[in-house]
Design a protein around this motif. Structure first.
Motif, PDB file in Angstrom:
ATOM      1  N   ASN A 246      -7.601   2.506   3.675  1.00  0.00           N
ATOM      2  CA  ASN A 246      -7.807   1.060   3.571  1.00  0.00           C
ATOM      3  C   ASN A 246      -8.536   0.573   4.817  1.00  0.00           C
ATOM      4  O   ASN A 246      -8.040   0.731   5.930  1.00  0.00           O
TER       5      ASN A 246
ATOM      6  N   ALA B 259       0.850  -1.183   0.000  1.00  0.00           N
ATOM      7  CA  ALA B 259       0.000   0.000   0.000  1.00  0.00           C
ATOM      8  C   ALA B 259       0.886   1.235   0.000  1.00  0.00           C
ATOM      9  O   ALA B 259       2.049   1.177   0.361  1.00  0.00           O
TER      10      ALA B 259
ATOM     11  N   ASP C  40      -9.220  -1.874  -3.947  1.00  0.00           N
ATOM     12  CA  ASP C  40      -8.163  -0.935  -4.302  1.00  0.00           C
ATOM     13  C   ASP C  40      -7.373  -1.439  -5.512  1.00  0.00           C
ATOM     14  O   ASP C  40      -6.978  -2.602  -5.552  1.00  0.00           O
TER      15      ASP C  40
ATOM     16  N   GLN D  85     -10.585  -5.885 -10.299  1.00  0.00           N
ATOM     17  CA  GLN D  85     -11.406  -5.229  -9.276  1.00  0.00           C
ATOM     18  C   GLN D  85     -12.835  -5.777  -9.311  1.00  0.00           C
ATOM     19  O   GLN D  85     -13.427  -6.034  -8.262  1.00  0.00           O
TER      20      GLN D  85
ATOM     21  N   SER E  84     -10.704  -0.051  -0.004  1.00  0.00           N
ATOM     22  CA  SER E  84     -10.373   1.327   0.333  1.00  0.00           C
ATOM     23  C   SER E  84     -11.552   2.255   0.112  1.00  0.00           C
ATOM     24  O   SER E  84     -12.309   2.095  -0.843  1.00  0.00           O
TER      25      SER E  84
ATOM     26  N   GLY F 188     -11.008   5.520  -0.318  1.00  0.00           N
ATOM     27  CA  GLY F 188     -10.534   6.625  -1.131  1.00  0.00           C
ATOM     28  C   GLY F 188     -10.547   7.946  -0.375  1.00  0.00           C
ATOM     29  O   GLY F 188     -10.197   8.982  -0.909  1.00  0.00           O
TER      30      GLY F 188
END
Length: 178
Positions: free
Chosen positions: A88, A5, A60, A31, A81, A83
């Motif tokens: 996260n 990350a 994410d 995703q 996440s 955003g």
């Protein structure tokens, strides 16, 4: 040691940002697949399912494949996440560890072998079969941007139990990386 990350950073969110749908590029095929896998999994928390369904969180795009079980096969390390300031909020590891592979049987499927579903602005470090999860730990007087400490929990893969076990829980100094 690989960092999965982005470095831990905190942002001050405007009122209502957490409830606003995430904007940005269309989701990738990966995703979409992992979002559906999480929605279909009975053990995914109701909160994570709601965020994914409402689009207030996403799988994410920095999620990816790395061997964290030590079997020589790639595992999927999936972050959920917001955003926003919460960053996260969940971590999942999908793996085929322990499933038979051979010349005649290539029908393995990724299954969740680890889940943390109640995180806040977490970042990860991966070192072999150990995943370190870091989250801010504020104390009185800390600025919102920069807590003096992070809580670091280390999880090592247990091949017999087919899951990760917590092996350490400690505070570590926060450094902004600047």
């Amino acid at each position: 040691m690989r960092l999965l990350a982005v470095p831990l950073t905190l942002a001050v969110a405007l009122a209502g940002t957490a409830a606003a749908p995430l904007a940005g590029a269309a989701p990738t095929d990966s995703q979409k697949v992992f979002t559906q896998k999480l929605l279909d999994d009975a053990k995914t928390s109701a909160g994570v399912k709601k965020m994914l369904t409402d689009k207030t969180a996403i799988v994410d795009p920095r999620s990816g494949f790395v061997d964290v079980t030590g079997d020589g096969r790639q595992d999927a390390v999936i972050l959920v996440s917001t955003g926003g300031a919460a960053g996260n909020v969940a971590l999942y590891v999908f793996s085929t560890h322990g499933q038979a592979t051979g010349d005649t049987d290539s029908s393995t499927s990724l299954k969740v072998v680890f889940r943390l579903q109640s995180l806040y602005d977490a970042s990860l470090r991966i070192n072999g079969t150990t995943i370190s999860v870091l989250e801010p730990r504020w104390s009185k007087g800390d600025d919102l941007c920069c807590p003096k400490k992070l809580r670091e929990r280390d999880y090592a893969f247990d091949a017999k139990a087919l899951t990760f076990r917590r092996v350490a829980d400690k505070d570590t100094p926060f450094t902004s990386g600047k």
